[in-house]
Design a protein around this motif. Structure first.
Motif, PDB file in Angstrom:
ATOM      1  N   CYS A 228       1.032  -0.958  -0.085  1.00 17.82           N
ATOM      2  CA  CYS A 228      -0.008  -0.035  -0.012  1.00 17.82           C
ATOM      3  C   CYS A 228       0.866   1.514  -0.007  1.00 17.82           C
ATOM      4  N   HIS A 235       0.213  -6.343   2.176  1.00 11.73           N
ATOM      5  CA  HIS A 235      -1.147  -6.798   2.655  1.00 11.73           C
ATOM      6  C   HIS A 235      -1.462  -8.119   1.924  1.00 11.73           C
ATOM      7  N   CYS A 288      -1.671  -1.930  10.031  1.00 10.01           N
ATOM      8  CA  CYS A 288      -1.041  -0.946   8.917  1.00 10.01           C
ATOM      9  C   CYS A 288      -1.391   0.493   9.144  1.00 10.01           C
ATOM     10  N   CYS A 290      -1.739   2.724   7.135  1.00  9.97           N
ATOM     11  CA  CYS A 290      -2.502   3.380   5.779  1.00  9.97           C
ATOM     12  C   CYS A 290      -4.092   3.442   6.096  1.00  9.97           C
TER      13      CYS A 290
HETATM   14 ZN   LIG Z   1      -1.473  -0.340   4.383  1.00 11.35          ZN
END
Ligand SMILES: [Zn+2]
Length: 400
Positions: A228, A235, A288, A290
């Motif tokens: 990502c 991922h 994560c 993100c």
């Molecule tokens: Zn991520």
């Protein structure tokens, strides 16, 4: 449907339709009803990637693993081994679009697909994913570097998919041709089939302004993981269950431990269950930052189990090297050395012989290229005994 239910479903389906899977279960004394979900998968013995070629040869064409009629397939690919890889119906069969989307590809992007479209499936995997996202594909395949650079600049190509070495090679040509990195139109790249050294990623970004992401998958199961925007681990893709296991026993390891990437593909065409990819990695525990993708992450490629190595995107197996040596009576022992010169993997044959003519050496070199489907760069002769105890394959590349 939750993953445990899907695991139950795929196990029941494969038991009904795949004789090889049923045999594996029966030999281990397990019935489908004993597999309630992911937790129970560990009871099923591993199917190792290295066993596929022999399994398919014994029970052609798919080793009893295909769970639909052959007429329902869209394509059949031939990976080194040889291993047949089926493609089922559907727009994005290998689930590559999610990896492309995570790398920022989208509708209207103009993308050179530099993976091969014949024999191995990588070209079609990316083609399908890009088309599913609404991107425009320029199917350039491998090679023709000068033409590719011309195509990129004349069409104003915004994206690249291929191996990181090939992107490096194209940029070298672009530089030789005097193209201004500032005006080079490629903005992003998704690379796979070999590790991306951090130094190369930095060079792509800083010198050419190319934002590069990695995708991880195999010809057998398609997409397994993707990066990502954080570019910190891969991922897990949809429709796969990934376990990190002890390569010898198949037992799942504790989080954070390095082991073999074992995939269960939730797919009714080719339900590979507990498939040992031969790749080593570990799972990252922390979520994560993100926030966009919620699946757990793999730490990335950390080596190979056993003796196969990946060169320019294709596997060479130790047994292939032994078979090659067996074809030439004058070869006492043979070793294949993989190294790296700049962004390109090099392949050298070391041959123990009591004396071979230049013609014989050339024939061996040509035959090796044919068998591995890779160019062999050099061949060196050694006196008998010099390769004592040496492995058939020696990987001297460093990825730092
Ligand atoms: Zn991520």
């Amino acid at each position: 449907m939750d993953l445990d239910s899907r695991v139950r479903e795929v196990v029941a389906w494969a038991w009904e339709r795949s004789p090889a899977f049923r045999r594996r279960m029966e030999e281990a004394g397990i019935a489908p009803a004993q597999i309630w979900g992911i937790q129970d998968l560990a009871r099923i013995p591993l199917l190792k990637k290295g066993e596929l070629a022999a399994l398919q040869a014994q029970d052609p064409p798919f080793g009893g693993l295909l769970a639909v009629d052959m007429g329902e397939l869209a394509r059949i690919f031939v990976s080194p081994g040889p291993i047949f890889d089926p493609q089922g119906a559907g727009k994005d069969y290998w689930r590559r679009a999610q990896a492309l989307e995570a790398a920022g590809f989208g509708p209207g992007d103009l993308v050179v697909n530099t993976f091969s479209y014949h024999l191995t499936p990588a070209g079609f995997m990316y083609d399908a994913g890009l088309r599913a996202l609404g991107a425009v594909v320029v199917p350039t395949g491998v090679g023709n570097r000068e033409l590719q650079v011309e195509v990129i600049t004349r069409l104003g190509v915004t994206g690249f998919v291929g191996t990181p070495s090939f992107l490096g090679a194209l940029l070298e040509v672009a530089r030789e041709k005097g193209f201004d990195p500032e005006g080079f139109p490629v903005e992003r790249a998704l690379v796979s089939a070999e590790p991306l050294p951090p130094s190369l990623r930095t060079m792509f970004q800083e010198e050419w302004g190319i934002d590069t992401y990695q995708c991880y998958g195999t010809a057998d199961v398609g997409t397994i993981g993707f990066e990502c925007s954080r570019k910190d681990g891969l991922h897990l893709a949809r429709d796969v269950v990934v376990q990190i296991c002890d390569p010898a026993t198949g037992e799942p390891l504790s989080p954070g431990e390095v082991g073999e990437v074992v995939v269960t593909l939730l797919n009714e065409v080719y339900p590979l269950i507990r498939f040992g990819t031969g790749d080593l990695s570990k799972l990252l525990e922390e979520p994560c930052p993100c926030g966009r993708w919620t699946s757990p992450r793999l730490a990335g490629f950390m080596g190979r189990v056993g003796d196969a190595v990946k060169v320019r995107g294709l596997f060479i197996h130790g047994h292939q090297v032994k078979a090659l040596a067996g074809e030439f009576p004058w070869v006492k022992k043979l070793q294949v050395v993989v190294d790296r010169e700049g962004v390109r993997d090099s392949l050298t044959l070391l041959v123990e012989t009591e004396g071979a003519s230049p013609g014989e050496l050339e024939t061996l070199k040509r035959r090796a290229s044919e068998l591995f489907r890779l160019k062999v760069d050099a061949i060196d002769t050694l006196a008998p005994g010099e390769l004592e105890g040496a492995k058939p394959l020696e990987d001297r590349r460093r990825w730092d």
